[in-house]
Design a protein around this motif. Structure first.
Motif, PDB file in Angstrom:
ATOM      1  N   ALA A   1       0.828  -1.208   0.000  1.00  0.00           N
ATOM      2  CA  ALA A   1       0.000   0.000   0.000  1.00  0.00           C
ATOM      3  C   ALA A   1       0.862   1.258   0.000  1.00  0.00           C
ATOM      4  O   ALA A   1       0.546   2.247  -0.674  1.00  0.00           O
TER       5      ALA A   1
ATOM      6  N   SER B   1       2.350   1.790  -3.478  1.00  0.00           N
ATOM      7  CA  SER B   1       1.397   2.083  -4.544  1.00  0.00           C
ATOM      8  C   SER B   1       0.788   3.473  -4.441  1.00  0.00           C
ATOM      9  O   SER B   1      -0.117   3.807  -5.191  1.00  0.00           O
ATOM     10  N   THR B   2       1.278   4.304  -3.503  1.00  0.00           N
ATOM     11  CA  THR B   2       0.796   5.672  -3.357  1.00  0.00           C
ATOM     12  C   THR B   2       1.944   6.651  -3.568  1.00  0.00           C
ATOM     13  O   THR B   2       3.114   6.297  -3.446  1.00  0.00           O
TER      14      THR B   2
ATOM     15  N   ARG C   1      -0.318  -0.752  -8.709  1.00  0.00           N
ATOM     16  CA  ARG C   1      -1.754  -0.520  -8.699  1.00  0.00           C
ATOM     17  C   ARG C   1      -2.463  -1.444  -9.691  1.00  0.00           C
ATOM     18  O   ARG C   1      -3.548  -1.956  -9.405  1.00  0.00           O
TER      19      ARG C   1
ATOM     20  N   ASN D   1      -2.647  -4.927  -8.187  1.00  0.00           N
ATOM     21  CA  ASN D   1      -3.671  -5.001  -7.144  1.00  0.00           C
ATOM     22  C   ASN D   1      -5.072  -4.972  -7.732  1.00  0.00           C
ATOM     23  O   ASN D   1      -5.989  -5.630  -7.204  1.00  0.00           O
ATOM     24  N   ASN D   2      -5.269  -4.240  -8.817  1.00  0.00           N
ATOM     25  CA  ASN D   2      -6.582  -4.234  -9.463  1.00  0.00           C
ATOM     26  C   ASN D   2      -6.931  -5.613 -10.011  1.00  0.00           C
ATOM     27  O   ASN D   2      -8.087  -6.051  -9.939  1.00  0.00           O
TER      28      ASN D   2
ATOM     29  N   ARG E   1      -7.792  -7.832  -7.019  1.00  0.00           N
ATOM     30  CA  ARG E   1      -9.079  -7.470  -6.444  1.00  0.00           C
ATOM     31  C   ARG E   1     -10.249  -7.852  -7.345  1.00  0.00           C
ATOM     32  O   ARG E   1     -11.373  -8.054  -6.868  1.00  0.00           O
ATOM     33  N   SER E   2     -10.015  -7.943  -8.649  1.00  0.00           N
ATOM     34  CA  SER E   2     -11.100  -8.280  -9.570  1.00  0.00           C
ATOM     35  C   SER E   2     -11.492  -9.751  -9.509  1.00  0.00           C
ATOM     36  O   SER E   2     -12.564 -10.127  -9.994  1.00  0.00           O
TER      37      SER E   2
ATOM     38  N   ALA F   1      -5.849  -7.953  -1.394  1.00  0.00           N
ATOM     39  CA  ALA F   1      -6.577  -7.007  -2.235  1.00  0.00           C
ATOM     40  C   ALA F   1      -7.367  -6.005  -1.398  1.00  0.00           C
ATOM     41  O   ALA F   1      -7.348  -4.796  -1.664  1.00  0.00           O
TER      42      ALA F   1
ATOM     43  N   LYS G   1      -6.173  -1.874  -0.923  1.00  0.00           N
ATOM     44  CA  LYS G   1      -7.109  -0.859  -1.404  1.00  0.00           C
ATOM     45  C   LYS G   1      -7.503   0.110  -0.302  1.00  0.00           C
ATOM     46  O   LYS G   1      -7.431   1.343  -0.472  1.00  0.00           O
TER      47      LYS G   1
ATOM     48  N   ALA H   1      -4.419   2.197   0.928  1.00  0.00           N
ATOM     49  CA  ALA H   1      -3.988   3.188  -0.059  1.00  0.00           C
ATOM     50  C   ALA H   1      -4.932   4.385  -0.073  1.00  0.00           C
ATOM     51  O   ALA H   1      -4.489   5.542  -0.193  1.00  0.00           O
ATOM     52  N   ASP H   2      -6.233   4.145   0.051  1.00  0.00           N
ATOM     53  CA  ASP H   2      -7.176   5.260   0.112  1.00  0.00           C
ATOM     54  C   ASP H   2      -6.950   6.105   1.361  1.00  0.00           C
ATOM     55  O   ASP H   2      -7.098   7.336   1.328  1.00  0.00           O
TER      56      ASP H   2
END
Length: 283
Positions: free
Chosen positions: A114, A117-118, A132, A135-136, A139-140, A171, A175, A178-179
């Motif tokens: 995390a 990725s920022t 990123r 990780n997408n 997460r998918s 995942a 996410k 990172a937010d």
């Protein structure tokens, strides 16, 4: 003169309050735009058309619920002894172990990922975009599909469930963390950089302390998700209580299955209450 002056001042104060009361009135409620109305009507129309295409019928639903159903009959004939049998206790213990290990491994790996990725943790654009994107992709893919893939790769058993929960935790934690990192206070970061701290020292002293309460709360929430998911993963052969549930489902022993479901509900309820109380103190 004194009484007249006092009366005048009182009137002035009342006049000021009266004039200020107009400013305290609520603004008029905005009217919904034509775009919002059109989108709402379109969503309703799409729902109606979709219900007809999947052949949804309320009468058929009522008929299926009122006819003889062995699954519902098993609910009323629930076997309480199955909740305390040796095999059920072993399966529940394996479920808890999968949730704990999957969450712990995912949390440990998620924190550096995390950060990298920022922008605050990784000033290089290309590696940040690659992380990123990875990780997408992770997460998918849902946890049940991860379990199916690992069952095909490493075989039936708890290892498949552990790997699936690890990637699912990774995942979710990357996410959410990172937010949180995108919204931290940059003042301590600038102060650490101005004091000549290295990048690692800046992250350790100015970034991680800011996100640590939220990160701990996310970890507890992730544990709750993994505990619930571990029961479903067992249906595809990934270990845990799900394999025991699938065993009774295939044999049609609905009374024993409902006993396990009730026991699992009680375990999840207790764990969730404990987790919620801890998260309230952290955040």
């Amino acid at each position: 003169m004194t009484l007249l002056g006092a009366d005048t001042s009182d009137r002035a104060r009342r006049g000021e309050r009266g004039a200020g009361s107009d400013d305290l009135r609520l603004p008029p409620r905005p009217r919904p735009s034509l775009l919002v109305i059109a989108i709402s009507l379109g969503a309703i129309a799409f729902t109606v058309v979709s219900a007809r295409r999947v052949e949804f019928s309320l009468s058929d639903l009522v008929e299926n619920l009122t006819r003889t159903n062995p699954v519902l009959e098993g609910l009323f004939d629930m076997r309480w002894d199955e909740m305390f049998s040796a095999r059920s206790r072993k399966a529940f213990l394996e479920t808890l172990q999968l949730a704990v290990l999957g969450t712990t491994a995912g949390v440990i790996v998620a924190l550096p990922l995390a950060l990298w990725s920022t922008e605050v943790g990784n000033p290089y654009v290309v590696p940040r975009l690659i992380l990123r994107s990875i990780n997408n992709v992770i997460r998918s893919i849902p946890d049940l599909l991860w379990a199916g893939l690992f069952v095909l790769g490493v075989g039936i058993g708890a290892l498949s469930g552990l790997l699936a929960l690890f990637f699912f935790s990774l995942a979710v934690m990357v996410k959410l963390t990172a937010d949180t990192l995108d919204g931290i206070d940059m003042g301590p970061v600038e102060a650490a950089n101005a004091a000549g701290a290295t990048h690692t020292q800046m992250l350790r002293t100015a970034v991680i302390p800011q996100i640590l309460p939220a990160f701990s709360s996310y970890a507890l929430y992730d544990f709750e998700l993994n505990l619930r998911a571990s029961a479903v993963l067992g249906l595809v052969g990934a270990g845990g209580i799900g394999q025991r549930l699938d065993f009774f489902r295939n044999r049609g022993q609905w009374d024993s299955l409902w006993g396990l479901v009730l026991m699992f509900f009680l375990v999840v309820f207790v764990v969730e209450r404990i987790s919620v109380s801890i998260r309230r103190r952290l955040v």
